[in-house]
Design a protein around this motif. Sequence first.
Motif, PDB file in Angstrom:
ATOM      1  N   THR A 245       0.833  -1.206   0.000  1.00 54.85           N
ATOM      2  CA  THR A 245       0.000   0.000   0.000  1.00 54.85           C
ATOM      3  C   THR A 245       0.865   1.253   0.000  1.00 54.85           C
ATOM      4  OG1 THR A 245      -1.685  -1.205   1.262  1.00 54.85           O
ATOM      5  CG2 THR A 245      -1.886   1.179   1.192  1.00 54.85           C
ATOM      6  N   ALA A 246       1.944   1.220   0.798  1.00 60.90           N
ATOM      7  CA  ALA A 246       2.851   2.376   0.848  1.00 60.90           C
ATOM      8  C   ALA A 246       3.521   2.589  -0.510  1.00 60.90           C
ATOM      9  CB  ALA A 246       3.900   2.166   1.934  1.00 60.90           C
ATOM     10  N   ASP A 247       3.922   1.483  -1.179  1.00 61.63           N
ATOM     11  CA  ASP A 247       4.548   1.601  -2.500  1.00 61.63           C
ATOM     12  C   ASP A 247       3.560   2.161  -3.524  1.00 61.63           C
ATOM     13  OD1 ASP A 247       6.869   0.607  -1.471  1.00 61.63           O
ATOM     14  OD2 ASP A 247       6.516  -1.462  -2.134  1.00 61.63           O
ATOM     15  N   ALA A 248       2.295   1.731  -3.427  1.00 64.66           N
ATOM     16  CA  ALA A 248       1.271   2.253  -4.354  1.00 64.66           C
ATOM     17  C   ALA A 248       1.099   3.755  -4.165  1.00 64.66           C
ATOM     18  CB  ALA A 248      -0.049   1.521  -4.128  1.00 64.66           C
ATOM     19  N   ILE A 249       1.102   4.213  -2.929  1.00 63.09           N
ATOM     20  CA  ILE A 249       0.987   5.654  -2.658  1.00 63.09           C
ATOM     21  C   ILE A 249       2.210   6.388  -3.202  1.00 63.09           C
ATOM     22  CG2 ILE A 249       0.932   7.386  -0.820  1.00 63.09           C
ATOM     23  CD1 ILE A 249      -0.719   5.402   0.836  1.00 63.09           C
ATOM     24  N   PHE A 250       3.398   5.756  -3.053  1.00 63.10           N
ATOM     25  CA  PHE A 250       4.624   6.389  -3.557  1.00 63.10           C
ATOM     26  C   PHE A 250       4.561   6.536  -5.074  1.00 63.10           C
ATOM     27  CE2 PHE A 250       8.984   5.966  -5.228  1.00 63.10           C
ATOM     28  CZ  PHE A 250       9.534   7.106  -4.669  1.00 63.10           C
ATOM     29  N   ARG A 251       4.060   5.474  -5.754  1.00 60.36           N
ATOM     30  CA  ARG A 251       3.930   5.556  -7.215  1.00 60.36           C
ATOM     31  C   ARG A 251       2.948   6.663  -7.610  1.00 60.36           C
ATOM     32  NH1 ARG A 251       4.181  -0.128  -6.643  1.00 60.36           N
ATOM     33  NH2 ARG A 251       1.883  -0.264  -6.723  1.00 60.36           N
ATOM     34  N   GLU A 252       1.880   6.788  -6.854  1.00 60.55           N
ATOM     35  CA  GLU A 252       0.892   7.831  -7.144  1.00 60.55           C
ATOM     36  C   GLU A 252       1.514   9.214  -6.954  1.00 60.55           C
ATOM     37  OE1 GLU A 252      -3.587   9.199  -5.657  1.00 60.55           O
ATOM     38  OE2 GLU A 252      -2.705   7.311  -4.953  1.00 60.55           O
ATOM     39  N   ILE A 253       2.316   9.366  -5.900  1.00 58.47           N
ATOM     40  CA  ILE A 253       2.992  10.649  -5.660  1.00 58.47           C
ATOM     41  C   ILE A 253       3.949  10.957  -6.805  1.00 58.47           C
ATOM     42  CG2 ILE A 253       4.655  11.823  -4.148  1.00 58.47           C
ATOM     43  CD1 ILE A 253       3.384  10.301  -1.794  1.00 58.47           C
ATOM     44  N   SER A 254       4.689   9.933  -7.250  1.00 58.56           N
ATOM     45  CA  SER A 254       5.647  10.131  -8.357  1.00 58.56           C
ATOM     46  C   SER A 254       4.929  10.532  -9.638  1.00 58.56           C
ATOM     47  CB  SER A 254       6.455   8.848  -8.586  1.00 58.56           C
ATOM     48  OG  SER A 254       7.194   8.513  -7.443  1.00 58.56           O
ATOM     49  N   GLN A 255       3.801   9.879  -9.903  1.00 56.88           N
ATOM     50  CA  GLN A 255       3.032  10.222 -11.101  1.00 56.88           C
ATOM     51  C   GLN A 255       2.567  11.673 -11.054  1.00 56.88           C
ATOM     52  OE1 GLN A 255      -0.121   7.356 -11.326  1.00 56.88           O
ATOM     53  NE2 GLN A 255       1.243   5.661 -11.943  1.00 56.88           N
ATOM     54  N   GLN A 256       2.104  12.106  -9.892  1.00 59.09           N
ATOM     55  CA  GLN A 256       1.621  13.477  -9.744  1.00 59.09           C
ATOM     56  C   GLN A 256       2.765  14.479  -9.939  1.00 59.09           C
ATOM     57  OE1 GLN A 256      -1.458  14.918  -9.190  1.00 59.09           O
ATOM     58  NE2 GLN A 256      -2.344  12.895  -9.596  1.00 59.09           N
ATOM     59  N   ARG A 257       3.941  14.123  -9.437  1.00 57.74           N
ATOM     60  CA  ARG A 257       5.083  15.030  -9.579  1.00 57.74           C
ATOM     61  C   ARG A 257       5.524  15.154 -11.045  1.00 57.74           C
ATOM     62  NH1 ARG A 257       8.670  12.927  -4.414  1.00 57.74           N
ATOM     63  NH2 ARG A 257       7.567  14.170  -2.811  1.00 57.74           N
ATOM     64  N   GLU A 432       0.414   9.657   4.912  1.00 59.15           N
ATOM     65  CA  GLU A 432      -0.198   8.329   4.919  1.00 59.15           C
ATOM     66  C   GLU A 432       0.852   7.251   4.618  1.00 59.15           C
ATOM     67  OE1 GLU A 432      -3.979   5.943   2.906  1.00 59.15           O
ATOM     68  OE2 GLU A 432      -3.528   8.016   2.323  1.00 59.15           O
ATOM     69  N   ARG A 433       1.715   7.550   3.624  1.00 61.47           N
ATOM     70  CA  ARG A 433       2.781   6.587   3.285  1.00 61.47           C
ATOM     71  C   ARG A 433       3.743   6.401   4.457  1.00 61.47           C
ATOM     72  NH1 ARG A 433       7.856   7.784   0.988  1.00 61.47           N
ATOM     73  NH2 ARG A 433       8.886   5.927   0.085  1.00 61.47           N
ATOM     74  N   SER A 434       4.090   7.498   5.118  1.00 61.35           N
ATOM     75  CA  SER A 434       5.005   7.419   6.266  1.00 61.35           C
ATOM     76  C   SER A 434       4.393   6.609   7.407  1.00 61.35           C
ATOM     77  CB  SER A 434       5.345   8.830   6.745  1.00 61.35           C
ATOM     78  OG  SER A 434       6.158   8.787   7.894  1.00 61.35           O
ATOM     79  N   ALA A 435       3.085   6.817   7.641  1.00 58.09           N
ATOM     80  CA  ALA A 435       2.411   6.078   8.708  1.00 58.09           C
ATOM     81  C   ALA A 435       2.376   4.582   8.399  1.00 58.09           C
ATOM     82  CB  ALA A 435       0.990   6.614   8.892  1.00 58.09           C
ATOM     83  N   LEU A 436       2.126   4.231   7.127  1.00 57.47           N
ATOM     84  CA  LEU A 436       2.092   2.816   6.744  1.00 57.47           C
ATOM     85  C   LEU A 436       3.469   2.181   6.881  1.00 57.47           C
ATOM     86  CD1 LEU A 436      -0.201   3.062   3.580  1.00 57.47           C
ATOM     87  CD2 LEU A 436      -0.759   1.944   5.749  1.00 57.47           C
ATOM     88  N   GLN A 437       4.513   2.905   6.497  1.00 57.53           N
ATOM     89  CA  GLN A 437       5.870   2.363   6.619  1.00 57.53           C
ATOM     90  C   GLN A 437       6.255   2.150   8.087  1.00 57.53           C
ATOM     91  OE1 GLN A 437       8.058   5.330   4.390  1.00 57.53           O
ATOM     92  NE2 GLN A 437       8.247   3.961   2.603  1.00 57.53           N
ATOM     93  N   GLN A 438       5.887   3.111   8.919  1.00 62.04           N
ATOM     94  CA  GLN A 438       6.183   2.985  10.350  1.00 62.04           C
ATOM     95  C   GLN A 438       5.450   1.785  10.949  1.00 62.04           C
ATOM     96  OE1 GLN A 438       5.271   6.487  12.605  1.00 62.04           O
ATOM     97  NE2 GLN A 438       6.112   5.686  14.513  1.00 62.04           N
TER      98      GLN A 438
END
Length: 656
Positions: A245-257, A432-438
Motif C-alpha cells: 500500500t505504501a509503495d502504491a501511494i509512492f507511485r501515485e505521488i511520483s506520477q503526480q510530480r 499516509e505513506r510514512s504512517a504505513l511504513q512505520q
Amino acid sequence: MEFHLVSLILAFKKDTVGIPLAEISYFWGQMGAGKTSIARLINYCLGGSIELSPALQNEFVSAKLTVRLKKGPLEIERGRDSNTVVVKWGEKEDAIQASIPARDANGELIPGTGIENLSDLLFWMSALVPPRVRKSKTKADSETKRLSMRNLLWYCYLDQDEIDSSFFYLDSRDPFSRLASLDVVRYVTGYHDEHILDLEAQLDSLRGERMAMLASIESLARVLRDVGVESEPEIHARVSRLRETADAIFREISQQRNASVSERTTVHALDGLTAQAQALNVRISGLDDAISEVLHARDRDTRHLHEIETLSIKFRRSQSARAVLAGVQFHSCPRCAQILPERPKDNCIVCGQAEIDDIPDSTEEALLQRDIKQRSEELKEIIRRHDAAIIQLRREREELDIKKRRVERERNEASARFDSAYLSSMLNKERERSALQQQADSLAAMARFPQILDSQRQKVGAIQAQEAKLRGKLKDAREAAEKDATNINTLGQLFLDCLVRSEVPGITSSDTVEIPTNSYLPEIHSPGIADNTVVSFATLSSGGKKTLFKCCFAVAMHRLATKVGAPLPGMLIIDSPMKNISERENREQFEGFYNMIYELKANELSATQFILIDKEYTAPVEELDLSLFSRHMKPNDPSKPLDPETAPLIPYYLGN
C-alpha cells in the motif's frame, strides 16, 4: 537433633527472674504459682502464641531463652505482644544480632542462608535444611512448602490445656493442622528421607520454572493478540500488505510530480480527508452495533448455561431426595406432625396426589446427564467464540478510532494551512505513506516474538516431561518408604512399652498396637476381644487415661527419633501429666510414669532434655545418677514473709 534449653530469663516490671534449665527440670507445687507460665513462656520465645495469666498481664515485660544448638548457643528474646524476636549467636566480636519474625516469612533476611523467620534460623543453627512437604496431598503437581519448627514442637511441648483434648492435631477438624501433624510423623518415621526430600525440592524448582515461563508465554501471547496477529506468517502477510500500500501511494505521488500542471489533481486534501473521516465514522458505528449484538448474544447464552446448570443440580437433588425418601413409611406429616389420613394405594401417603410412574431408571438418568453435559459444553464453546469475536471487534474498532483521530488531525491541519489542492494532496499522501511504513516496521520487529513463543512452549514441554519423570521417581520412592513398615512397627512397640511401664489400666504387654499410615492415630487391640473393640485416644473415656496415652506417644516418638536419628528437637516439655490423676488414689500410675521417664533418661533418652510440671514430686532412685533440678513453687501469702525456696514465678506479686 541437639536442642538443649539452657536458661529462661524473665523481665517483669519490678524484677528480673532467671530460671536455669537442667537435663531434667521438675517444677511442682500449688496452683497459681506460675508453673505452667514457665512452659508457655518457653514456647512463646520459640515462636508460639500465649494467653497471659492475670499476673503476667500485670507484670510481664519480655522473656529471653537461651538454646544450645549444633552450631552453638542461640539467645532468643521476645517482648510482650511482639511478632518479632531479637536473636543473637556467635562468639564475642563475631556475634550476630538480628530482629526476625517469630513466625511470618517475608523473604530472606540473611543473604545466602535461606533464613526468613525464627523456624528457619533454628534449622540453620542445627545444620539442617527445613524439610519440604506438598501443600496439597491430592494434586501430584502441587507446590511444596517448608515444614515449620513449630510443627515439630507439637511433639515436644504438651500443653496443659490440650493434653487431654487433642492428639497432636492428628484428630483435628482443621485440615491444615492435621496434615502438618501427619507430615511431622512421616518425617520422624522416615517417610520423608533425604532422597524423597531431594526429589521434592527438584520437583518444586521445576514447577516454579514452568509457572514463570507459562506466565511469560501468556503475557507475550496477549501482546500479539492485542496487535491482531498470533503467528509469524500472519505478521509477514500484514507487513507485506502495508508495504504494498505504501509503495502504491509512492507511485501515485511520483506520477503526480511528473505530470503537467493541467494534469495534476484539483481535489483539495481537505475534501478527501473529510470523506475519509465520514467513512470511518460509519464503520465505527457499524462495529459498535456488532459489539452490542455479540454482547447481547453472549449474555443470553450465559443465562441459558446457568439455567441448565441450575436445573441439573435441582434434578440431581430431586432424584437423591426421592431415592432417600422412597423407602420411608410416613405415619405423620413431616411438617405439622399430625397423623396422616388413609390414602388410596396409588397415591402419595403425604400429599395425596397420584404417584408418578415414569421414574427414569439409572440408564435414562445417565443419558440425561450426558445430554446436559454436552449441551453445557456446547454453550461454553459458543460463549468462548463470543468472547473471541468481542476481542476482535474491539481491536478493529480501536484501530479505526486511531486512524480516525489521525485523519481528523490532518484535516484540521489542512484546513488551517490554506495550501493549494496539489500541495495539500501530496502532503496528505506523504503522511499516509510514512504512517504505513512505520506500522510495517513495527510489525516486522515483532516477527521474532512468535519464534520466542514457540521456543518457550518447547521448553515448557521439556520441563513437563522432566516433572513427569521426577513424579514417577518420587511416587516409587514414597511407595518404597511406606512399604517399609519397620519404623512404624517400632513406634507401635515403643508406644506399648511406655503404656505398660506407666501402668495404664487395661493395657498389658500382650496387647498389640496398630498405627494406620493414613491417620497415624494409634489403636490398641487386646487378644481374645472382638475385632471391633479398639482402644484409641478417641474411645478413652477417662481424662487421666487420655493424658497418659498422649504423653506415652510423645515419649515413644522421641525414643524412635533417637533410635533412627530423626531430626526431632531433643527436648520434651510435659505440663501436668497427672492433670486428671490423683497421686494418692492412682499411685501406681503416678510412680510408673515418672519412673519410666527417669529410666529412659538414664539410658535411651540420655540426650533428651525433660521439663516436667506437675502438682506433686517424685524423685528418681539414686542408682540412676541423674542431674535433676527441682523447684517447689507456691503462690505468695500476704500474711507470711516470702520463702525463697518456694517463691512463685513473680516473687513480689501478691495478686490472684
